[in-house]
Every structure is written in structure tokens, then in C-alpha cells.
Design an enzyme around this catalytic site. Structure first.
Site, PDB file in Angstrom:
ATOM      1  N   GLY A  81      97.313  23.560  51.422  1.00 42.40           N
ATOM      2  CA  GLY A  81      97.956  24.793  50.757  1.00 42.40           C
ATOM      3  C   GLY A  81      99.415  24.860  50.300  1.00 42.40           C
ATOM      4  O   GLY A  81      99.902  23.568  50.893  1.00 42.40           O
ATOM      5  N   SER A  82     100.124  26.171  50.276  1.00 44.20           N
ATOM      6  CA  SER A  82     101.761  26.231  49.989  1.00 44.20           C
ATOM      7  C   SER A  82     102.055  26.137  51.047  1.00 44.20           C
ATOM      8  O   SER A  82     103.391  25.775  50.852  1.00 44.20           O
ATOM      9  CB  SER A  82     102.353  27.248  48.677  1.00 44.20           C
ATOM     10  OG  SER A  82     101.312  28.943  49.694  1.00 44.20           O
TER      11      SER A  82
ATOM     12  N   GLU B 127      89.954  20.533  57.207  1.00 40.76           N
ATOM     13  CA  GLU B 127      90.599  21.697  57.819  1.00 40.76           C
ATOM     14  C   GLU B 127      90.611  21.602  58.681  1.00 40.76           C
ATOM     15  O   GLU B 127      90.787  21.216  59.729  1.00 40.76           O
ATOM     16  CB  GLU B 127      91.528  23.016  57.179  1.00 40.76           C
ATOM     17  CG  GLU B 127      92.083  22.203  56.031  1.00 40.76           C
ATOM     18  CD  GLU B 127      92.382  23.853  55.495  1.00 40.76           C
ATOM     19  OE1 GLU B 127      91.600  25.102  55.712  1.00 40.76           O
ATOM     20  OE2 GLU B 127      93.427  23.548  54.655  1.00 40.76           O
TER      21      GLU B 127
ATOM     22  N   ASP C 171      94.737  32.460  55.597  1.00 35.60           N
ATOM     23  CA  ASP C 171      94.595  33.228  54.130  1.00 35.60           C
ATOM     24  C   ASP C 171      95.094  34.852  55.728  1.00 35.60           C
ATOM     25  O   ASP C 171      95.402  35.876  55.064  1.00 35.60           O
ATOM     26  CB  ASP C 171      93.431  33.984  53.759  1.00 35.60           C
ATOM     27  CG  ASP C 171      93.439  32.055  53.320  1.00 35.60           C
ATOM     28  OD1 ASP C 171      94.695  31.991  52.091  1.00 35.60           O
ATOM     29  OD2 ASP C 171      92.470  31.564  53.172  1.00 35.60           O
TER      30      ASP C 171
HETATM   31  O1  DER Z   1      92.761  27.024  52.695  1.00 37.97           O
HETATM   32  C1  DER Z   1      93.487  26.928  53.288  1.00 37.97           C
HETATM   33  O2  DER Z   1      93.418  27.658  54.470  1.00 37.97           O
HETATM   34  C2  DER Z   1      94.520  27.047  53.165  1.00 37.97           C
HETATM   35  O3  DER Z   1      94.937  26.855  54.849  1.00 37.97           O
HETATM   36  C3  DER Z   1      95.263  27.946  52.947  1.00 37.97           C
HETATM   37  O4  DER Z   1      95.014  29.288  54.273  1.00 37.97           O
HETATM   38  C4  DER Z   1      96.646  28.408  53.361  1.00 37.97           C
HETATM   39  O5  DER Z   1      97.161  28.814  52.248  1.00 37.97           O
HETATM   40  P1  DER Z   1      98.296  28.856  51.649  1.00 37.97           P
HETATM   41  O6  DER Z   1      99.129  28.750  52.661  1.00 37.97           O
HETATM   42  O7  DER Z   1      98.916  29.157  50.107  1.00 37.97           O
HETATM   43  O8  DER Z   1      98.585  30.822  52.218  1.00 37.97           O
END
Ligand code: DER
Length: 256
Positions: free
Chosen positions: A31-32, A111, A92
Site C-alpha cells: 500500500g501507500s 499480508e 483500510d
Molecule cells: O491492501 C492492503 O491491505 C493495504 O495495506 C491497505 O489496506 C493500506 O493501504 P494504504 O496504506 O495505501 O491506505
């Protein structure tokens, strides 16, 4: 701008507090937000990081580790009986009990494998992810990784369980058809009414068994994972939430 600053601050604080120099095995999520976690780790310099090995949770995570010049290893190579010292990942949505919705980036299966292979799991999330109950802030639904040929059957079962308009996640522009995960699977996003916590059900108010469409986090998780065709679900454990098979400790902290 504020969100990016929040992600960065949370990431640097989490690494400062929970990446101890004596650690040797570190899980890296997707993710970001986790981009900032890797930045913070790389900033420690090779005298610290060269003694560590980093385990990815998908193709984006692998690229992050390699681009930062960090030592890359795969969870498939973790010796029997061993665990990672710590794993960092985003979310999220995070509820009062540190239960998580994950899978916004379609990386939830690896994950969860990495997170549950670690002694400590640190969720790094900006303020937008904070929510009293899962499904309040994140309205896109619980991400569920499914075998593509079973997707229609899983959709049927989700509707029967009270999910409002579950759907197969479409591919991004440039990918006709469904999103395909790093594992060759599809993602179904299944919206449910906000998920109840023990403090809601213990008070005798709600059963949390799906009657009148209201589910408790752990009851729903146990029901979803049993649906034939489901590979993994984007509900992660919390301090009072789901039990974790590997015995990994509950999330030690969530940083916002
Ligand atoms: O896909 C996932 O589980 C990521 O960890 C996501 O939940 C978090 O993404 P973000 O840091 O871009 O909000």
C-alpha cells in the site's frame, strides 16, 4: 497533503518505536503508507539495515524493498519454528479493538501470512482509517480473495449473509476484466453493516450472529473464511478480536 504528512509521521514513529536494532527479520506490507515505513527504515542507514532481512507481502512490497537496497527474503524461506521479529503494514480501517479491514490494495492474502508469521504486528495508518466500528469509515466492503471460478457462488452466499451489493473488484484502467491478485485470484468487496465488538454484544444488546444483518467481527470472520472458494479475508485480528493461528501477538500498536 495533510494525509501524506500523517502517513509519514505515523510511519517514522512506528519504525522509531518498534524496529529495534537487534531485530533481524522484518515483514513489509503493501500500500501507500508502507512506502513511508520503508523510507524510515532505509534512513537508518546500512550499518543498521544490513544486518536485517525484509520479507515482502506481494509484488509492490518486493519492489519497495529492492528499490530501497534492503536485503530481500521470502516467507517461504523462513525456517520451521521461526518467526519474524516484527511486521509493518497499513490498513483500510482500524476499529476500537485494533481489528482491521485490509485488502484495499488487493494484497491481503500474503499480508496475513506475513503478519501472522511475526511476533509483533505494527499497523501504520493515517487518521482517516480510525473508526469506532469496521464498515463505518471504509464503505467499499470487506475485501475477500477468491478462486475466480467460485466467485458467483461466493457472491450468492454473501448476499444471503446480508452483504449489501457485494461485487467482484474490476481491474484498473489498462486491465479489462477483474483485478487479478499476485496469487492469480480475484477480489470480492463485500459491504456489511458496521461490525460489532464484544462491548456491543456482551451488553446483551445485539447477538452479532448476522440476525437483522448485524455481525460481530469474529463471528463474521469465522463465517466468511468457511465459504467454499474463499482463499482469505481482509479482516485482521485485534486485541480482543480474532485469534491468530500462529500465536503471533495481537497488534502491539496502531499509529495514526
Ligand atoms: O491492501 C492492503 O491491505 C493495504 O495495506 C491497505 O489496506 C493500506 O493501504 P494504504 O496504506 O495505501 O491506505
Amino acid at each position: 497533503k495533510l494525509v501524506e504528512t500523517s502517513k509519514r509521521l505515523a510511519a517514522y514513529q512506528a519504525v522509531k518505536d518498534y524496529l529495534l536494532p537487534e531485530y533481524t527479520r522484518v515483514g513489509i506490507g503493501s500500500g501507500s503508507t508502507v512506502v513511508y515505513v520503508v523510507d524510515a527504515i532505509a534512513a537508518l542507514g546500512p550499518e543498521v539495515t544490513s544486518k536485517m532481512v525484509f520479507y515482502p507481502t506481494g509484488s509492490q512490497s518486493e519492489e519497495l524493498i529492492e528499490a530501497a537496497g534492503l536485503n530481500l527474503q521470502y516467507i517461504s524461506k523462513l525456517p520451521a519454528g521461526q518467526q519474524l521479529d516484527v511486521a509493518f503494514d497499513g490498513a483500510d480501517e482500524v476499529d476500537d479493538d485494533l481489528n482491521l479491514i485490509k485488502g484495499g490494495g488487493a494484497c491481503l492474502w500474503q499480508e496475513k501470512i506475513v503478519a501472522t508469521s511475526a511476533k509483533r504486528f505494527i499497523c501504520v495508518a493515517d487518521f482517516r482509517k480510525l473508526s469506532p466500528r469496521l464498515g463505518t469509515a471504509w464503505k467499499k466492503g470487506i475485501p475477500i480473495e477468491v478462486l475466480p471460478m467460485a466467485a458467483p457462488r461466493v457472491l450468492d452466499e454473501l448476499r444471503r449473509m446480508g452483504s449489501q451489493n457485494p461485487r467482484i473488484r474490476p481491474g484498473l484502467p489498462g486491465k479489462a476484466g477483474a483485478t487479478v491478485t499476485d496469487n492469480g485470484m480475484w477480489i470480492i468487496d463485500a459491504p456489511f453493516a458496521p461490525l460489532l465488538l464484544p462491548k456491543d454484544t456482551e451488553s446483551g444488546g445485539q447477538a452479532g450472529d448476522g440476525s437483522n444483518g448485524l455481525w460481530a467481527v469474529d463471528v463474521l470472520a469465522d463465517a466468511l473464511i468457511k465459504i467454499p472458494g474463499v482463499a482469505e479475508i481482509g479482516l485482521f485480528y485485534g486485541k480482543n478480536g480474532l485469534q491468530v493461528a500462529s500465536g503471533a501477538q495481537k497488534p502491539v500498536a496502531a499509529y495514526f
